[in-house]
Design a protein around this motif. Structure first.
Motif, PDB file in Angstrom:
ATOM      1  N   UNK A   1       4.880  36.376 -38.499  1.00 55.27           N
ATOM      2  CA  UNK A   1       4.655  36.115 -37.072  1.00 55.27           C
ATOM      3  C   UNK A   1       4.851  34.640 -36.758  1.00 55.27           C
ATOM      4  N   UNK A   2       5.307  34.361 -35.547  1.00 58.42           N
ATOM      5  CA  UNK A   2       5.475  32.981 -35.106  1.00 58.42           C
ATOM      6  C   UNK A   2       4.138  32.243 -35.193  1.00 58.42           C
ATOM      7  N   UNK A   3       4.179  31.035 -35.722  1.00 54.78           N
ATOM      8  CA  UNK A   3       2.973  30.228 -35.875  1.00 54.78           C
ATOM      9  C   UNK A   3       2.339  30.359 -37.250  1.00 54.78           C
TER      10      UNK A   3
ATOM     11  N   UNK B   1       4.624  22.932 -46.962  1.00 52.96           N
ATOM     12  CA  UNK B   1       4.169  23.832 -45.903  1.00 52.96           C
ATOM     13  C   UNK B   1       5.414  24.485 -45.322  1.00 52.96           C
ATOM     14  N   UNK B   2       5.495  25.799 -45.430  1.00 54.81           N
ATOM     15  CA  UNK B   2       6.612  26.541 -44.847  1.00 54.81           C
ATOM     16  C   UNK B   2       6.048  27.307 -43.664  1.00 54.81           C
ATOM     17  N   UNK B   3       6.649  27.110 -42.498  1.00 59.69           N
ATOM     18  CA  UNK B   3       6.111  27.719 -41.279  1.00 59.69           C
ATOM     19  C   UNK B   3       7.206  28.449 -40.524  1.00 59.69           C
ATOM     20  N   UNK B   4       6.772  29.447 -39.785  1.00 59.84           N
ATOM     21  CA  UNK B   4       7.640  30.074 -38.792  1.00 59.84           C
ATOM     22  C   UNK B   4       7.144  29.521 -37.466  1.00 59.84           C
ATOM     23  N   UNK B   5       7.930  28.634 -36.872  1.00 63.01           N
ATOM     24  CA  UNK B   5       7.448  27.946 -35.683  1.00 63.01           C
ATOM     25  C   UNK B   5       7.317  28.903 -34.498  1.00 63.01           C
TER      26      UNK B   5
ATOM     27  N   UNK C   1      12.318  28.893 -39.054  1.00 63.80           N
ATOM     28  CA  UNK C   1      11.590  28.451 -40.238  1.00 63.80           C
ATOM     29  C   UNK C   1      11.730  26.931 -40.386  1.00 63.80           C
ATOM     30  N   UNK C   2      10.600  26.272 -40.585  1.00 68.97           N
ATOM     31  CA  UNK C   2      10.551  24.829 -40.801  1.00 68.97           C
ATOM     32  C   UNK C   2       9.696  24.569 -42.034  1.00 68.97           C
TER      33      UNK C   2
END
Length: 146
Positions: A58-60, A69-73, A78-79
């Motif tokens: 999910x986003x966030x 830190x791998x995130x789905x903004x 993906x950042x």
């Protein structure tokens, strides 16, 4: 008790009395985190269908892997950035959904844009950028690399 034994016991007791408070105080970590070096040579993959990556569905959402830190903004992209804060090297950087999605270190309140740009100063000194890594999606495999 002989004088020699009395002085020996007094010496040990005095040494204990003087060092115990320091040992007690020095063993307490005031911050929930570790001081670590920023990772180098970063190049790994994450299978987005794995349990390890479930928070990225999910986003966030974000995960931590190899001090990154791998995130789905919030836009679904993906950042990835260093988990090690550029302020004082604590491994407490996380992704939060404030201000459109930022990297945040809760040790001293350092905030960074998704490109690593510092968004605030926490001790009056010029803030340094947070290391950001490249991401590349190939099917369900996300590569994170320098």
């Amino acid at each position: 008790m002989e004088r020699k034994e009395f002085l020996r016991s007094l010496g040990a007791g005095a040494a204990f009395a003087l060092t115990f408070p320091c040992l007690q105080g020095c063993s307490k970590d005031e911050v929930d985190g570790n001081l670590v070096e920023e990772p180098t040579g970063v190049d790994f993959t994450v299978d987005l269908t794995s349990a390890e990556a479930s928070n990225l569905s999910e986003n966030g959402g974000f995960i931590l892997k190899n001090l990154v830190v791998i995130a789905r903004n919030l836009q679904g992209e993906y950042v990835a950035a260093s988990q090690v804060c550029s302020h004082q090297s604590y491994d407490q950087v996380r992704f939060v959904d404030q201000s459109g999605g930022i990297f945040y270190c809760d040790v001293h309140g350092s905030r960074f844009d998704q490109d690593g740009t510092p968004l605030n100063q926490v001790d009056g000194n010029p803030a340094r950028a947070l290391k950001v890594y490249n991401t590349e999606l190939n099917g369900s495999i996300l590569r994170v690399y320098e």
